[in-house]
Design a protein around this motif. Sequence first.
Motif, PDB file in Angstrom:
ATOM      1  N   VAL A 287       0.962  -1.215  -0.219  1.00 40.32           N
ATOM      2  CA  VAL A 287       0.051   0.065   0.155  1.00 40.32           C
ATOM      3  C   VAL A 287       0.770   1.250   0.014  1.00 40.32           C
ATOM      4  O   VAL A 287       1.775   1.538   0.891  1.00 40.32           O
ATOM      5  N   TYR A 289       0.725   5.168   0.192  1.00 39.07           N
ATOM      6  CA  TYR A 289      -0.129   6.522   0.327  1.00 39.07           C
ATOM      7  C   TYR A 289       0.451   7.538  -0.155  1.00 39.07           C
ATOM      8  O   TYR A 289       1.675   7.970   0.098  1.00 39.07           O
ATOM      9  N   THR A 294      -4.095   6.769  -3.237  1.00 38.90           N
ATOM     10  CA  THR A 294      -3.447   5.688  -2.477  1.00 38.90           C
ATOM     11  C   THR A 294      -3.072   4.507  -3.769  1.00 38.90           C
ATOM     12  O   THR A 294      -4.118   4.246  -4.514  1.00 38.90           O
ATOM     13  N   ASN A 312      -8.026   9.100  -2.259  1.00 33.07           N
ATOM     14  CA  ASN A 312      -8.660   9.171  -0.593  1.00 33.07           C
ATOM     15  C   ASN A 312      -9.702  10.014  -0.522  1.00 33.07           C
ATOM     16  O   ASN A 312      -9.554  11.101   0.086  1.00 33.07           O
ATOM     17  N   SER A 316      -8.521   7.860   5.397  1.00 33.36           N
ATOM     18  CA  SER A 316      -7.087   8.362   6.054  1.00 33.36           C
ATOM     19  C   SER A 316      -6.280   7.504   5.560  1.00 33.36           C
ATOM     20  O   SER A 316      -6.466   6.443   5.342  1.00 33.36           O
ATOM     21  N   SER A 317      -4.702   7.935   5.932  1.00 31.08           N
ATOM     22  CA  SER A 317      -3.784   7.178   5.672  1.00 31.08           C
ATOM     23  C   SER A 317      -3.895   5.940   6.524  1.00 31.08           C
ATOM     24  O   SER A 317      -3.480   4.909   6.236  1.00 31.08           O
ATOM     25  N   VAL A 320      -6.007   3.146   4.888  1.00 35.02           N
ATOM     26  CA  VAL A 320      -5.616   2.562   3.947  1.00 35.02           C
ATOM     27  C   VAL A 320      -4.508   1.583   4.187  1.00 35.02           C
ATOM     28  O   VAL A 320      -4.188   0.436   3.842  1.00 35.02           O
ATOM     29  N   MET A 321      -3.636   2.224   4.993  1.00 36.41           N
ATOM     30  CA  MET A 321      -2.408   1.319   5.382  1.00 36.41           C
ATOM     31  C   MET A 321      -2.910  -0.115   6.055  1.00 36.41           C
ATOM     32  O   MET A 321      -2.290  -1.155   5.951  1.00 36.41           O
ATOM     33  N   ARG A 324      -3.422  -3.516   3.918  1.00 39.64           N
ATOM     34  CA  ARG A 324      -2.095  -4.464   3.368  1.00 39.64           C
ATOM     35  C   ARG A 324      -2.456  -5.917   4.126  1.00 39.64           C
ATOM     36  O   ARG A 324      -2.725  -6.128   5.173  1.00 39.64           O
TER      37      ARG A 324
END
Lengths: 342, 309
Positions: A287, A289, A294, A312, A316-317, A320-321, A324
């Motif tokens: 992933v 960002y 992303t 996005n 938020s970050s 998305v993180m 994984r």
Amino acid sequence: MSDPAVRLSGLRKSFGAVHAVTGVDLDIADGEFFAMLGPSGSGKTTVLRMIAGFETPTSGTVELGGADVTRLAPFERDVNTVFQDYALFPHMSVLDNVEYGLRVKRVPRAERRERALAALASVRLEGYERRRPGQLSGGQRQRVALARALVNRPRVLLLDEPLGALDLKLREEMQVELKSIQREVGITFLFVTHDQEEALTMSDRVAVFNEGRVEQVGTPAEIYERPSSAFVAGFVGTSNLISGEAAQAVLGKEGTFSVRPEKLRVTGLGEPVDGAEHSATGTVSEVVYAGPATRFVVELDAGGRLIALQQNLQVSSMDVMSLRGTRVRLVWHRRHEFAIVS
Amino acid sequence: MNTTANTTPPGPPPPAAPGAAPRGAAAPAPGGPRRRLAAFLHRHAPLRLSLLLSAPMLWLGVAYLGALAAMFISALWRTDTFTGDLVRELTWANFQELLTAEVYRTIALRSVGVAAAVTLIDLVVAFPMAFAMAKLASPRAQRWLVIAVLTPLWASYLVKAYAWRVLLSADGLLGWGYGLTATIITLSYLWLPYMILPIYAGLERLPNSLLEAAGDLGARGWRTFRTVVWPLTFPAVVAGSIFTFSLSLGDYITVKIVGGRSQLIGNVVYDNIGAANNLPFAAAVATVPVLIMLAYLAAVRRTGALENL
């Protein structure tokens, strides 16, 4: 139909054993903003230099407005060049630089001054006439080089990586500015770049160069949405290829296909799929960002990997993180997948 | 278990600093005296600079400026007409003689004329050659040409001068005979590399794109040369001319070998040291080329060429 501004036929150039250009045919219409895009060493700059007259073709012809200029010297051609390093004369003032071409052509003093000042105004450099090139910033030098070429009202303006030496912010500004200047003066602009984004945003048409040949010519949309070869698909954007068994499994057809990353939707495994859509399941392996969007790298269960770009909008970050390693389904509309001729 | 691993590193303990005071604040330069000296010099940049420059400064001060000063002072002495002994009394007599005697004015003017002619000939020959080397030759050919230009400098000055003597002698290959023209030809040959190399370096620094830009804007060869190449390589030309001019002005051997009966400043100096045994007068004559060179440097300084060297 009038003659094209530039016509290249069977153009070749070899430097000893190195074949820089191996057969280029191109027609560039009057008033067009045309980009020659390609990696370094693809022959695009050599083609530009042959149009300017700095190199003589090994074979083939260069026509400007219907007249064969293949064997003419640079000073006999109705083209002007904006050089990559700008090539401003360091011992002359900005005004003398811009007036140089007019002085050579013996344009009377009053008219010369008037045209030079108008050219400097068109690139927003009023008040800099007395400066030396050494006292200007990179962006200003670039605009002096542009004014010095445009003031001669050439049939074609050649630009060799015109924005290459500028920083990102300035480059984006100059992209817009170049485009509007070209619309104003109505001169054919032919520019060389290795930056695909620059080529797509600025030009009416793009020729993609690879290994001394033109791989594809078309509008930016054609080049991007319908690349004719794996090279074009890969050089202009991310290639995202589905081939072999994966193509059989996912698409139910033979061959190599490509989908642009932003056309893919990342969904949960259970999401419904429309009849006009294709989909593939896989695992998110990476992933990345990148602020507004992303990038997801997805290893397909059927084999191969696809990159999906998601805006996005709501996430938020952190959100998305955490994706994984999760299992996802990639969904896209059938009309966004295209076959690649190998 | 990462945290414990970080606080107690396994492996060999750090080497103990010899004579170690508490580490950190007090002992910035551990190690032997050489290390300490190096660290000391590192922290005192001006001292380092003056140490490095001391030898060349001493050379310049004593050997060069000192000798020049000695020459100026001895130019103000005289020799006793009967005994030939040196008389260390200050007098302008030598300079008065220089300025009033017709023969010395003629010789000075002739020397300047020869130096100017040599410079001009070298410039005319060197520029096209340097241009071909820097802008037209392939990189490989360029290396060979530079070597070809340098090679004559490795041969003895005397050998080259005598070679010209043989060439120019009445029954030689050229057979033009000796005299001022022969001197100018030989000096032009001898100093040519000193003109080619600075111009070559100047042209090397001139980006090709500037030449292309001039052509692109409609200028033909001659105009490109006049408006772009010449103004931008002028400092290099001046550098070369300083070499050829000053070397020619001080020469007395070539003129002895191929000059026939003509005399230059250098000969007057030489004859006064040797045959005439008049060292003060020789010193006075020797100040003339020094003054001419200073005037020449002042003149080229006004063009701004020296700042670009």
